[in-house]
Design an enzyme around this catalytic site. Sequence first.
Site, PDB file in Angstrom:
ATOM      1  CE1 TYR A  57      -2.871  -3.216   0.043  1.00 52.74           C
ATOM      2  CE2 TYR A  57      -3.721  -2.342   2.516  1.00 52.74           C
ATOM      3  CZ  TYR A  57      -3.833  -3.205   1.352  1.00 52.74           C
ATOM      4  OH  TYR A  57      -4.592  -4.442   1.486  1.00 52.74           O
ATOM      5  CG  HIS A 116      -1.337  -8.682  -0.114  1.00 58.44           C
ATOM      6  ND1 HIS A 116      -0.992  -7.449  -0.032  1.00 58.44           N
ATOM      7  CD2 HIS A 116      -2.630  -8.334  -0.432  1.00 58.44           C
ATOM      8  CE1 HIS A 116      -2.056  -6.394  -0.012  1.00 58.44           C
ATOM      9  NE2 HIS A 116      -2.941  -7.204  -0.592  1.00 58.44           N
TER      10      HIS A 116
HETATM   11  N1  LIG Z   1      -6.138  -8.417   1.090  1.00 59.44           N
HETATM   12  C1  LIG Z   1      -6.378  -8.001   0.084  1.00 59.44           C
HETATM   13  O1  LIG Z   1      -5.950  -8.399  -1.125  1.00 59.44           O
HETATM   14  C2  LIG Z   1      -6.867  -6.612   0.042  1.00 59.44           C
HETATM   15  C3  LIG Z   1      -7.485  -6.113  -1.141  1.00 59.44           C
HETATM   16  C4  LIG Z   1      -8.232  -4.995  -1.270  1.00 59.44           C
HETATM   17  C5  LIG Z   1      -8.610  -4.355   0.202  1.00 59.44           C
HETATM   18  N2  LIG Z   1      -7.869  -4.738   1.338  1.00 59.44           N
HETATM   19  C6  LIG Z   1      -8.164  -4.286   2.693  1.00 59.44           C
HETATM   20  O2  LIG Z   1      -9.403  -4.076   2.968  1.00 59.44           O
HETATM   21  C7  LIG Z   1      -9.431  -2.634   3.104  1.00 59.44           C
HETATM   22  C8  LIG Z   1     -11.332  -2.387   2.757  1.00 59.44           C
HETATM   23  O3  LIG Z   1     -11.240  -2.556   1.464  1.00 59.44           O
HETATM   24  P1  LIG Z   1     -11.354  -1.115   0.296  1.00 59.44           P
HETATM   25  O4  LIG Z   1     -10.587  -0.090   1.084  1.00 59.44           O
HETATM   26  O5  LIG Z   1     -10.899  -1.661  -0.700  1.00 59.44           O
HETATM   27  O6  LIG Z   1     -12.880  -0.941   0.213  1.00 59.44           O
HETATM   28  P2  LIG Z   1     -14.043  -0.576   1.174  1.00 59.44           P
HETATM   29  O7  LIG Z   1     -14.053  -0.520   2.624  1.00 59.44           O
HETATM   30  O8  LIG Z   1     -15.239  -1.399   0.515  1.00 59.44           O
HETATM   31  O9  LIG Z   1     -14.478   0.683   0.582  1.00 59.44           O
HETATM   32  C9  LIG Z   1     -13.330   1.819   0.864  1.00 59.44           C
HETATM   33  C10 LIG Z   1     -14.067   3.131   0.177  1.00 59.44           C
HETATM   34  O10 LIG Z   1     -15.360   3.439   0.511  1.00 59.44           O
HETATM   35  C11 LIG Z   1     -15.556   4.797   0.898  1.00 59.44           C
HETATM   36  N3  LIG Z   1     -16.490   4.970   1.945  1.00 59.44           N
HETATM   37  C12 LIG Z   1     -16.162   4.454   3.168  1.00 59.44           C
HETATM   38  N4  LIG Z   1     -17.288   4.805   3.895  1.00 59.44           N
HETATM   39  C13 LIG Z   1     -18.179   5.520   3.236  1.00 59.44           C
HETATM   40  C14 LIG Z   1     -19.508   6.067   3.307  1.00 59.44           C
HETATM   41  N5  LIG Z   1     -20.058   5.965   4.479  1.00 59.44           N
HETATM   42  N6  LIG Z   1     -20.025   6.731   2.209  1.00 59.44           N
HETATM   43  C15 LIG Z   1     -19.273   6.667   1.068  1.00 59.44           C
HETATM   44  N7  LIG Z   1     -18.242   6.250   0.943  1.00 59.44           N
HETATM   45  C16 LIG Z   1     -17.676   5.540   1.832  1.00 59.44           C
HETATM   46  C17 LIG Z   1     -14.100   5.171   1.079  1.00 59.44           C
HETATM   47  O11 LIG Z   1     -13.938   6.706   0.914  1.00 59.44           O
HETATM   48  P3  LIG Z   1     -13.707   7.712   2.138  1.00 59.44           P
HETATM   49  O12 LIG Z   1     -12.289   7.360   2.616  1.00 59.44           O
HETATM   50  O13 LIG Z   1     -13.760   8.978   1.182  1.00 59.44           O
HETATM   51  O14 LIG Z   1     -14.656   7.449   3.264  1.00 59.44           O
HETATM   52  C18 LIG Z   1     -13.197   4.447   0.286  1.00 59.44           C
HETATM   53  O15 LIG Z   1     -13.082   5.020  -0.998  1.00 59.44           O
HETATM   54  C19 LIG Z   1      -8.702  -1.888   2.381  1.00 59.44           C
HETATM   55  O16 LIG Z   1      -8.424  -0.599   2.949  1.00 59.44           O
HETATM   56  C20 LIG Z   1      -7.455  -2.859   2.882  1.00 59.44           C
HETATM   57  O17 LIG Z   1      -6.704  -2.541   4.103  1.00 59.44           O
HETATM   58  C21 LIG Z   1      -7.358  -6.053   1.211  1.00 59.44           C
END
Ligand SMILES: NC(=O)c1ccc[n+]([C@@H]2O[C@H](COP(=O)([O-])OP(=O)(O)OC[C@H]3O[C@@H](n4cnc5c(N)ncnc54)[C@H](OP(=O)(O)O)[C@@H]3O)[C@@H](O)[C@H]2O)c1
Length: 274
Positions: A57, A116
């Site tokens: 990241y 990962h």
């Molecule tokens: N192991 C893997 O391969 C892998 C892959 C992907 C992700 N991950 C982990 O999982 C975590 C979560 O997944 P993700 O970040 O991909 O997606 P997510 O949590 O589904 O969505 C995050 C997005 O949603 C927005 N958001 C959050 N709350 C909101 C609300 N109440 N209203 C509108 N928009 C909102 C955030 O923007 P704002 O910041 O503007 O609120 C951000 O852009 C990651 O950050 C990472 O740590 C792991």
Amino acid sequence: MEYREITKGVSVPILGLGTWGMGGRESPDKARDSDTVTAIRMGIELGLTHLDTAEYYGAGHAEELVGEAIDGMDRSKLFITSKVWHNHLHHDDLLRSMKASLKRLGVDQVDLYLVHWPNPEVPLKETMGAMEECVKAGYTRFIGVSNFSAQLMEEAQSRLKENRIIVNQVQYSLLDQKPQMELLPACRKMDVSLVAYRPLERGAILQAPNPVMDEIAKTHGKTRVQVALNWLIAQDCVFTIPKSTNPVHLMEFLGALEWRLTREEWTGLAEAYR
Ligand SMILES: NC(=O)c1ccc[n+]([C@@H]2O[C@H](COP(=O)([O-])OP(=O)(O)OC[C@H]3O[C@@H](n4cnc5c(N)ncnc54)[C@H](OP(=O)(O)O)[C@@H]3O)[C@@H](O)[C@H]2O)c1
């Protein structure tokens, strides 16, 4: 905050904080560092003490920002996960990645270190052996995997001599229910916790209109985000790690806790999005 055992004797908040996109994506972006550190600290103060990051990241910058945010905090109150990228799964590379993550995070030990993504070009025996060395050296308390199928997770477990895989972190949300078919039952059987990433499908869950969702949200006086997170954490052995740097959104996450969808509502939602 609500807690659940992630492995025997270790309780962790069922709702954590993701960090993908904080401090850049594939390369560092320092433009919003100060706001991001403030947001991570706010998340921790709200109880989102299960922090998820990775060397990938922001090419390490997300870990640096987490390190800055937790500097001076009581380390024992945090559960920190980091991950080794798939091009670092040979023994020496993995150990080097582990130590570099600790340095960026400013800690002596993470709680959980994950592979990962699988890499078929590196023998799992070598990778899992290196992961066990990380435990032995005290660099991580626990080990796990991410984006592993049920079969690969079993194979990874079979390569471990003294440790268990405690987590498989995979994409799981109302919009992506695949883990229900094979992976979640396998996790339950193997006593592995499933950490659901991308629980809001990066905001897509808010955009797709869905009358079942809207009716349930109205009944409980909740938002779509809160219902979508509650749908995940209502399931045994499931944790989730939504990401936000927006203080209003972080507060909104908390409204997913301390209530439950009824069984009928849970199933109705699953069917409505399937
Ligand atoms: N192991 C893997 O391969 C892998 C892959 C992907 C992700 N991950 C982990 O999982 C975590 C979560 O997944 P993700 O970040 O991909 O997606 P997510 O949590 O589904 O969505 C995050 C997005 O949603 C927005 N958001 C959050 N709350 C909101 C609300 N109440 N209203 C509108 N928009 C909102 C955030 O923007 P704002 O910041 O503007 O609120 C951000 O852009 C990651 O950050 C990472 O740590 C792991």
